[in-house]
Design an enzyme around this catalytic site. Structure first.
Site, short mmCIF file in Angstrom:
data_model
loop_
_atom_site.label_atom_id
_atom_site.label_comp_id
_atom_site.label_asym_id
_atom_site.label_seq_id
_atom_site.Cartn_x
_atom_site.Cartn_y
_atom_site.Cartn_z
N HIS A 26 11.56 115.27 33.03
CA HIS A 26 12.25 114.62 31.92
C HIS A 26 13.77 114.81 32.00
O HIS A 26 14.49 114.46 31.08
CB HIS A 26 11.77 115.19 30.58
CG HIS A 26 10.36 114.83 30.21
ND1 HIS A 26 9.85 113.57 30.35
CD2 HIS A 26 9.36 115.57 29.65
CE1 HIS A 26 8.58 113.55 29.91
NE2 HIS A 26 8.28 114.75 29.49
N LYS B 165 -1.94 104.57 21.10
CA LYS B 165 -2.26 103.14 21.00
C LYS B 165 -1.91 102.39 22.28
O LYS B 165 -2.56 101.42 22.63
CB LYS B 165 -1.48 102.51 19.85
CG LYS B 165 -1.97 102.92 18.46
CD LYS B 165 -1.30 102.04 17.42
CE LYS B 165 -1.74 102.36 16.01
NZ LYS B 165 -0.94 101.59 15.03
N GLY B 166 -0.83 102.82 22.92
CA GLY B 166 -0.42 102.17 24.16
C GLY B 166 0.03 100.73 23.95
O GLY B 166 -0.28 99.85 24.76
N GLY C 46 6.01 106.77 28.36
CA GLY C 46 4.90 106.25 29.16
C GLY C 46 4.71 107.05 30.45
O GLY C 46 4.17 106.55 31.44
N THR C 47 5.12 108.31 30.39
CA THR C 47 5.04 109.22 31.54
C THR C 47 3.62 109.28 32.12
O THR C 47 3.43 109.21 33.34
CB THR C 47 5.44 110.64 31.10
OG1 THR C 47 6.56 110.55 30.21
CG2 THR C 47 5.76 111.51 32.27
N THR C 48 2.65 109.42 31.22
CA THR C 48 1.25 109.58 31.64
C THR C 48 0.79 108.36 32.45
O THR C 48 0.14 108.48 33.49
CB THR C 48 0.36 109.74 30.39
OG1 THR C 48 0.99 110.64 29.48
CG2 THR C 48 -1.02 110.25 30.74
N TRP C 49 1.16 107.20 31.96
CA TRP C 49 0.80 105.95 32.65
C TRP C 49 1.47 105.87 34.02
O TRP C 49 0.82 105.58 35.02
CB TRP C 49 1.25 104.77 31.75
CG TRP C 49 0.71 103.44 32.15
CD1 TRP C 49 -0.30 103.16 33.04
CD2 TRP C 49 1.16 102.18 31.64
NE1 TRP C 49 -0.51 101.81 33.10
CE2 TRP C 49 0.37 101.18 32.27
CE3 TRP C 49 2.14 101.80 30.72
CZ2 TRP C 49 0.55 99.82 31.99
CZ3 TRP C 49 2.32 100.45 30.45
CH2 TRP C 49 1.53 99.47 31.08
N SER D 60 6.20 106.88 18.80
CA SER D 60 5.21 107.60 19.59
C SER D 60 5.39 109.12 19.42
O SER D 60 4.42 109.86 19.24
CB SER D 60 5.35 107.21 21.06
OG SER D 60 4.37 107.84 21.84
N ARG E 206 11.74 102.86 27.86
CA ARG E 206 10.92 102.21 26.82
C ARG E 206 11.82 102.00 25.63
O ARG E 206 12.76 102.79 25.41
CB ARG E 206 9.75 103.13 26.44
CG ARG E 206 8.74 102.50 25.51
CD ARG E 206 7.61 103.46 25.15
NE ARG E 206 6.53 102.77 24.47
CZ ARG E 206 5.49 103.36 23.91
NH1 ARG E 206 5.36 104.69 23.99
NH2 ARG E 206 4.56 102.65 23.29
#
Ligand code: A3P
Length: 315
Positions: free
Chosen positions: A124, A282-283, A62-65, A154, A146
């Site tokens: 990371h 999908k998230g 969920g790095t982008t979020w 994912s 996560r």
């Protein structure tokens, strides 16, 4: 420096990882060789500032979020959250918050002194691989965990979205990919060992490391945004709470909103081989149910349970 690195590289154990890329084992974690070279470079040259913010994650956690949320929280007075000039409307979260690995991949000693503060970087790497200057400074670290089942799923689908002609990415079956993932042989993995390092640090030194979970962000984003803002020393005021600033940030950074922005739907701004839209699939929490067999679930659950057992860290 480069010769020294080549020597080191030759001495490291090698395996193909869960996405079938060649990986090298260094101090308990698996790296692409160019990524390891960047990590060595930023360990050596990165000079932390007390106002820096480091966002640490496993790939696909969920790095982008997280990048979008932290940028929105820290820049909320500069950009009106819903205003047209908000950078997040026209720029991908990965450009707004670059990875240290990427910055040092292009230039082994970049000048980052003119980057306006707070400087926000993604990474990371495990905690032990962060530069000493980060650990010695008052830098704030946020780690996002996560459920490894969702991380694997994912990652598996992410691999399907990459072009087929990348030489380092040869085809692999999901069974093989899963087996390697369970052995921890994945980019910057094992992800549970990485999580444990940050988890321990977040308990020893909570003012340094805030430990978040993707599932908790999904469950109550407003509550987690408050934790983030407090950790970063910029808690939401009553006035902001009344003006629904928290809700606006949550909406701005929601999967629905970000994934439908033109900038995130098109182009390959960050990595030459990866389309921006590959970072938005999908998230969801629990999408592993769509992809893993019952026996895979049992195997990975058992593995993760063994690893997290005595730590107090739960899924
Ligand atoms: P899924 O593949 O399960 O959908 P990373 O950013 O670390 O590469 O992780 C990508 C994962 O985060 C993908 O998970 C992606 O859909 C999800 N994601 C991206 N943006 C998100 C957002 N704004 N809210 C929730 N999940 C998001």
């Amino acid at each position: 420096e480069s010769n020294e690195f080549q020597k080191l590289l030759l001495s490291l154990p090698k395996e193909r990882g869960a996405m079938n890329q060649p990986l090298n084992l260094y101090k308990g974690f698996w790296y692409r060789s160019h990524a390891l070279e960047s990590v060595m470079a930023f360990q050596r040259h990165f000079q932390a500032q007390d106002s820096d913010i480091i966002l640490a994650t496993a790939p696909k956690a969920g790095t982008t979020w997280l990048k979008s949320l932290v940028f929105a929280v820290t820049h909320r007075s500069q950009y009106r959250i819903t205003g047209q000039n908000n950078l997040l409307l026209t720029t991908t979260p990965h450009e707004v918050v670059p990875f240290l690995e990427e910055i040092y991949n292009h230039n082994k000693s970049p000048d980052l002194t003119s980057t306006p503060s707070p400087r926000i970087f993604g990474t990371h790497v495990p905690y032990t691989m962060l530069p000493e200057s980060v650990k010695a400074s008052k830098c704030k670290i946020i780690y996002l965990f996560r459920n490894p089942k969702d991380i694997f799923v994912s990652m598996w689908h992410f691999g399907r979205m990459l072009p087929k002609d990348i030489p380092s990415l040869q085809p692999i079956t999901i069974e093989e990919s899963f087996e390697r993932f369970c052995k921890g042989i994945s980019l910057f993995g094992p992800c549970w060992d990485q999580a444990l390092e940050y988890w321990k640090r977040s308990i020893e030194k909570p003012e340094e490391v805030l430990f978040l979970k993707y599932e908790e962000l999904k469950e109550d984003i407003n509550k987690q945004l408050k934790r983030i803002a407090e950790h970063l020393g910029c808690p939401f005021s009553y006035k902001e709470e009344n003006a629904e600033v928290i809700e606006d940030i949550a909406k701005l950074c929601s999967f629905q909103h970000l994934s439908n922005l033109e900038v995130n739907k098109t182009g390959k701004d960050l990595f030459p081989q990866v389309e921006n839209r590959a970072f938005f699939r999908k998230g969801l929490v629990g999408d592993w149910k769509s992809t893993l067999t019952p026996s895979m679930v049992e195997t990975l659950d058992w593995m993760v349970e063994q690893k997290l057992h005595d730590s107090g860290l739960t899924l």
